[in-house]
Write a protein that holds these residues in place. Structure first.
Motif, PDB file in Angstrom:
ATOM      1  N   ARG A   1     -10.415  -3.361  -1.728  1.00 55.72           N
ATOM      2  CA  ARG A   1      -9.272  -2.461  -1.659  1.00 55.72           C
ATOM      3  C   ARG A   1      -9.603  -1.176  -0.917  1.00 55.72           C
ATOM      4  NH1 ARG A   1      -7.362  -2.805  -7.865  1.00 55.72           N
ATOM      5  NH2 ARG A   1      -7.244  -5.066  -7.997  1.00 55.72           N
ATOM      6  N   SER A   2     -10.284  -1.283   0.218  1.00 61.00           N
ATOM      7  CA  SER A   2     -10.498  -0.094   1.038  1.00 61.00           C
ATOM      8  C   SER A   2     -10.501  -0.556   2.481  1.00 61.00           C
ATOM      9  CB  SER A   2     -11.812   0.587   0.682  1.00 61.00           C
ATOM     10  OG  SER A   2     -12.900  -0.154   1.182  1.00 61.00           O
TER      11      SER A   2
ATOM     12  N   ASN B   1     -14.915  -3.778  -4.226  1.00 62.13           N
ATOM     13  CA  ASN B   1     -13.807  -4.714  -4.052  1.00 62.13           C
ATOM     14  C   ASN B   1     -13.254  -4.594  -2.643  1.00 62.13           C
ATOM     15  OD1 ASN B   1     -12.315  -2.338  -4.037  1.00 62.13           O
ATOM     16  ND2 ASN B   1     -11.859  -2.482  -6.209  1.00 62.13           N
TER      17      ASN B   1
ATOM     18  N   ILE C   1       0.808  -1.212   0.000  1.00 64.15           N
ATOM     19  CA  ILE C   1       0.000   0.000   0.000  1.00 64.15           C
ATOM     20  C   ILE C   1       0.846   1.269   0.000  1.00 64.15           C
ATOM     21  CG2 ILE C   1      -2.023  -1.039   1.094  1.00 64.15           C
ATOM     22  CD1 ILE C   1      -1.083   0.261   3.730  1.00 64.15           C
TER      23      ILE C   1
ATOM     24  N   PRO D   1       3.462   2.434  -2.530  1.00 64.94           N
ATOM     25  CA  PRO D   1       4.339   2.304  -3.694  1.00 64.94           C
ATOM     26  C   PRO D   1       5.334   3.441  -3.839  1.00 64.94           C
ATOM     27  CG  PRO D   1       2.130   2.933  -4.365  1.00 64.94           C
ATOM     28  CD  PRO D   1       2.056   2.642  -2.927  1.00 64.94           C
TER      29      PRO D   1
ATOM     30  N   SER E   1      -1.465  -2.752  -7.814  1.00 58.21           N
ATOM     31  CA  SER E   1      -2.554  -3.716  -7.980  1.00 58.21           C
ATOM     32  C   SER E   1      -3.349  -3.922  -6.693  1.00 58.21           C
ATOM     33  CB  SER E   1      -2.022  -5.045  -8.495  1.00 58.21           C
ATOM     34  OG  SER E   1      -0.927  -5.441  -7.714  1.00 58.21           O
ATOM     35  N   ASP E   2      -2.798  -3.527  -5.544  1.00 59.90           N
ATOM     36  CA  ASP E   2      -3.585  -3.686  -4.313  1.00 59.90           C
ATOM     37  C   ASP E   2      -4.167  -2.383  -3.811  1.00 59.90           C
ATOM     38  OD1 ASP E   2      -1.744  -6.423  -2.733  1.00 59.90           O
ATOM     39  OD2 ASP E   2      -3.427  -6.362  -4.132  1.00 59.90           O
ATOM     40  N   LEU E   3      -4.033  -1.330  -4.586  1.00 58.40           N
ATOM     41  CA  LEU E   3      -4.605  -0.054  -4.181  1.00 58.40           C
ATOM     42  C   LEU E   3      -5.883   0.180  -4.956  1.00 58.40           C
ATOM     43  CD1 LEU E   3      -1.576   2.383  -3.998  1.00 58.40           C
ATOM     44  CD2 LEU E   3      -2.953   1.574  -2.115  1.00 58.40           C
ATOM     45  N   SER E   4      -6.720   1.029  -4.416  1.00 52.77           N
ATOM     46  CA  SER E   4      -7.956   1.395  -5.090  1.00 52.77           C
ATOM     47  C   SER E   4      -7.634   2.129  -6.393  1.00 52.77           C
ATOM     48  CB  SER E   4      -8.701   2.332  -4.164  1.00 52.77           C
ATOM     49  OG  SER E   4     -10.060   2.145  -4.285  1.00 52.77           O
TER      50      SER E   4
ATOM     51  N   LEU F   1       1.855   2.048   7.398  1.00 50.25           N
ATOM     52  CA  LEU F   1       2.164   3.233   6.596  1.00 50.25           C
ATOM     53  C   LEU F   1       1.778   2.990   5.151  1.00 50.25           C
ATOM     54  CD1 LEU F   1       5.712   4.058   7.988  1.00 50.25           C
ATOM     55  CD2 LEU F   1       3.551   5.081   8.648  1.00 50.25           C
ATOM     56  N   GLY F   2       1.210   3.988   4.541  1.00 50.23           N
ATOM     57  CA  GLY F   2       0.843   3.848   3.132  1.00 50.23           C
ATOM     58  C   GLY F   2      -0.456   4.561   2.823  1.00 50.23           C
ATOM     59  N   HIS F   3      -1.007   4.223   1.658  1.00 48.18           N
ATOM     60  CA  HIS F   3      -2.219   4.871   1.181  1.00 48.18           C
ATOM     61  C   HIS F   3      -3.418   3.966   1.404  1.00 48.18           C
ATOM     62  CE1 HIS F   3       0.159   7.834  -1.113  1.00 48.18           C
ATOM     63  NE2 HIS F   3       0.981   6.842  -1.314  1.00 48.18           N
TER      64      HIS F   3
ATOM     65  N   LEU G   1      -7.925   3.848   0.963  1.00 49.36           N
ATOM     66  CA  LEU G   1      -9.182   4.490   0.586  1.00 49.36           C
ATOM     67  C   LEU G   1     -10.177   4.244   1.698  1.00 49.36           C
ATOM     68  CD1 LEU G   1     -10.751   5.865  -1.812  1.00 49.36           C
ATOM     69  CD2 LEU G   1     -11.685   3.619  -2.250  1.00 49.36           C
TER      70      LEU G   1
END
Lengths: 328, 537
Positions: B337-338, B335, A51, A53, A132-135, B294-296, B298
């Protein structure tokens, strides 16, 4: 050193980007570190962060409260050397050729990989490795940001785009040629012993061969050096594929998507696959025809039986009548 | 037949000052004319509508004083009638004047209550409600409602005339102080408002808020009172938020998002929030659990708030009770991914008045739990910013909504900790732990507030209080719930007692307390001594 002693009590974990394209980690910054630790037969666990990159901290190695980040002290490999944890290069620092090749890989080949991943190819490989694993909206924005940042770093503008591309590819070609000459038929680049140079070069070669698309210019330049391909595949089998069956558990922090397999037989083997498909189609046709034939046979037999059986009955009745007539 | 020329004689010389009670002005045979004249030019205050009554025609007054006297008599008779019983009247028409930019339907939507009016008393009450509602739209400088007689052919009807004056200056600004209970601190916020840009009663505002805990928020919002016939107003807010938790938990949070208020009433509130949140660690000393987060991410969540507040005051409650409950469900995308989580918190308050010195005993209990959902949820960690952190420099009496503050404990000052990264240079922070918060939190408070015996203090509203509180947080995720037991949780409750002075000002409530920490654990950041807390309403 007391720090090394403390750390030995806890396992080391390598945190890298997610596996893809049949590689334990598909990111060109993370794979060299993985290979380096494998070459040194250093035991570690593998963990993933998919998550973040755009972080320059990843890859990093941690054990307890000790962490070696990639954006400090010249990189994780250098930091591990300084702290006395893993060092494969102790005798090579004074060898000028070694230092020069290291510099060439870290600049020319690194630039070429960065260019090819983000600008040269259509960016699909990069999206699969990093986003590929992020929205989707987040991934898209980060991708565009990264493409812009890469162009800035490589000095590419609208005016000089083609010229810069030629320059990058030309340098990569020179580097491949020099490394191929250096390698020859040996198992490793220098003194038949592994060093961080092998790890860095091997990481680059594996990502180029497996992650970049088949239309990639960089990849086609690399395919011209058979000894490099052989060297890469041999070490990949020794370090990655054999160890994955016998090594310790690998922790996946996020579920990894399916990884398409591409082995060495696929480098130029497109025509091979075609005859196989045709054969199976022929077989199917044959089977279908056989079925029709059998069915026709059966139908004929049935018809014959029903018609003939009916006529026999008629004959028998006629006989009865005849007999009757005879009598009467 | 009366002479038509006699009619102008009967109308008063200054026609703008025509009173509604024109029936007295006109000759016996000419009942109809005066009322028709009356409708357009009337600008008297609501005071009664004698024109409705069409009472017995009075004889022609001779002078203005006599006219005023007769009107006064009529008014008194109307009030007398209203005192004895309902005076039946219904609204025939609502006339809106003065709106150049504002669309008619916006104003008409607020006047629906007038349609059900059956009597004079109800009409007056309804007019007042309409007046308040229109003023609450914040787009008018003044609202004037006049009640007038209806058309003469319909007896027993009234017309309501609404005159609005739209704001001359649509741009306004304000600076205020607020308390954000989730952050455990107060913020100072400056905002600019632009009113009624498109004539739909829309309120646009941009604001910049700076919090004591190094948080900055830049946001822009829109408030629509009536959107496409929806029952409740629609609010939308786009924001850019940056929060710095490096000192406590070694991460910085940056969020960019949109929140939509879907439904809002006195007790219920439903809002949807979608945001892109990034957690980073520029200090590079985060502990392992924080590094993994840590990271992004949604964030797509729906939040439902239920609140009942029957206390007589939020700054100094002396009577009543309150109940708050907030439920938040995250992960509303097709999906996986949140961020998927379920967060529930509640807060119960009960205040018992004691009768002497305006004393009151304030009890409060609050708790909360957060849990991820989805495949393998019991072994996954909960998201750091969604966890519960206890401690802060706001007063627990004012912090409502969930478990947040405890007297004596500093921001994020208690709960599970994890050692930070060991940095080998000489400047390493000796404390070296990250406060990770918990998935389950509980706090309880008891506060006795009373007036001081000195008159000066009483006049300023300054009073004293004696308090006691207890709280704890625990981790449940990553399979820790297997090791959880209520007994252990209760045994590790942190608690403090104290006494202090409360100074309520127009902006905030300040407390000067002496806190004694009864129970704390090794890494808790709490100290016995004098502490100052600020809470804004």
């Amino acid at each position: 050193m007391e720090q090394a002693g403390e750390r030995e009590s806890e396992e080391f974990t390598l945190v890298a980007r997610k596996p893809y394209f049949d590689l334990p980690t598909a990111c060109p910054a993370c794979l060299p570190l993985f290979i380096y630790l494998k070459l040194a037969h250093f035991p570690f666990r593998l963990s993933f962060n998919s998550i973040f990159p755009d972080s320059d901290q990843i890859p990093y190695v941690e054990s307890g409260t000790y962490v070696a980040y990639n954006n400090e002290n010249g990189g994780v490999i250098e930091r591990l050397k300084q702290d006395g944890i893993v060092d494969l290069d102790s005798e090579f620092h004074s060898v000028p050729d070694w230092v020069a090749m290291k510099a060439m890989i870290s600049s020319w080949l690194a630039d070429a990989m960065m260019y090819e991943l983000w600008v040269g190819s259509d960016g699909k490989s990069a999206c699969k490795i990093y986003y590929s694993d992020l929205s989707w909206p987040i991934g898209k924005v980060l991708f565009l940001k990264q493409v812009y940042s890469v162009k800035q770093r490589l000095g590419i503008t609208k005016g000089n785009a083609e010229q810069r591309e030629d320059e990058i590819y030309k340098r990569a070609k020179i580097a491949y040629g020099a490394l191929s000459t250096r390698l020859g038929d040996q198992n490793f680049l220098f003194d038949d012993r592994p060093s961080s140079l092998d790890a860095t070069f091997l990481g680059h070669v594996l990502v180029t061969l497996h992650a970049l698309p088949e239309t990639s210019v960089l990849r086609s330049k690399l395919l011209g050096h058979n000894n490099i391909i052989r060297y890469a595949e041999k070490l990949k089998m020794e370090l990655i594929e054999s160890s994955s069956s016998s090594s310790g558990p690998q922790i996946h922090s996020v579920p990894s998507s399916s990884t398409p397999k591409r082995g060495p037989s696929n480098w130029s083997s497109k025509p091979k696959s075609k005859p196989k498909r045709e054969k199976t189609e022929e077989e199917k046709k044959f089977k279908r025809r056989a079925k029709y034939f059998l069915a026709a046979q059966l139908l004929a037999v049935l018809l014959f039986l029903s018609v003939m059986g009916g006529s026999d009955a008629d004959d028998m009745e006629l006989d009865d009548e005849d007999e009757g007539l005879v009598y009467g | 037949m009366s002479n038509p020329d006699s009619v102008p004689d009967l109308t008063p010389p200054d026609s703008e000052r025509q009173k509604p009670f024109d029936t007295s002005e006109i000759d016996e045979e000419e009942d109809n004319g005066g009322d028709e004249n009356d409708v357009e030019d009337d600008d008297e205050d609501e005071g009664g509508n004698d024109g409705v009554f069409r009472g017995p025609n009075r004889p022609k007054p001779q002078s203005r004083e006599a006219r005023f006297r007769s009107e006064k008599l009529k008014m008194e008779s109307l009030l007398q009638r209203m005192k004895t019983g309902p005076v039946s009247v219904r609204v025939h028409d609502v006339i809106i004047k003065g709106n150049t930019k504002t669309k008619d339907h916006i104003i008409e939507a607020e006047t629906e209550v007038l349609n059900n009016v059956g009597s004079m008393q109800e009409l007056l009450k309804a007019s007042q409600i309409v007046n308040l509602r229109l003023q609450a739209l914040e787009i008018f400088d003044s609202v004037k409602i006049t009640l007038d007689s209806g058309p003469p052919e319909l007896p027993g009807t009234a017309n309501v005339i609404i005159e609005v004056v739209e704001t001359a200056n649509p741009l306004s600004g304000q600076i205020g102080a607020f308390t954000k209970a989730e952050a455990g601190s107060s913020t100072v916020e400056g905002s600019l408002k632009y009113k009624n840009l498109f004539g739909y009663g829309d309120l646009w505002d941009g604001s910049l808020a700076y919090g004591y805990d190094h948080s900055t928020e830049l946001s822009a919002g829109l408030y629509l009172p009536r959107f496409e016939g929806l029952v409740t107003p629609v609010t939308a807010r786009a924001y850019l938020l940056s929060q710095d938790w490096l000192k406590f938990t070694s991460y910085k949070e940056r969020s960019m998002g949109l929140s939509l208020g879907l439904f809002s009433s006195e007790h219920h509130d439903v809002a949807y929030n979608i945001a892109w949140r990034t957690l980073t660690d520029p200090s590079q000393v985060a502990s392992r659990s924080v590094r993994r987060q840590l990271g992004h991410n949604l964030l797509s969540s729906l939040k439902y708030t239920f609140k009942v507040d029957r206390r007589n005051s939020t700054m100094r409650p002396t009577r009543g009770y309150a109940f708050f409950s907030t439920t938040q469900l995250g992960g509303l995308v097709p999906n996986n991914r949140s961020l998927r989580f379920l967060r529930q918190e509640f807060d119960i308050r009960y205040v018992v008045p004691l009768g002497f010195y305006r004393a009151a005993l304030n009890f409060g209990v609050s708790g909360g739990v957060v849990f991820p959902w989805g495949n393998g949820f019991s072994s996954k960690p909960s998201s750091l910013p969604e966890r519960f952190f206890l401690g802060g420099n706001i007063s627990p009496v004012c912090a409502l909504g969930g478990p947040t503050a405890l007297w004596g404990f500093k921001t994020r000052g208690l709960g599970p900790t994890e050692p930070r990264r060991q940095v080998n240079d000489g400047t390493a922070d000796p404390s070296g732990v990250d406060y990770l918060g918990g998935d389950l939190a509980f706090t309880a408070l008891a506060d006795l507030s009373f007036d001081l015996p000195f008159r000066w203090f009483r006049e300023k509203g300054i009073h004293a209080h004696v308090f006691a509180c207890a709280g704890n947080v625990a981790k449940l995720t990553e399979n820790e719930y297997r090791n959880f037991s209520v007994q252990k949780f209760v045994e590790s409750l942190r608690s403090s007692v104290g006494v202090g002075l409360v100074v309520p000002t127009s902006f905030f409530r300040m407390e000067l307390n002496y806190c004694y920490i009864v129970k704390k654990f090794d890494h808790d950041r709490a100290k016995t001594g004098v502490r100052l807390t600020f809470s804004a309403s």
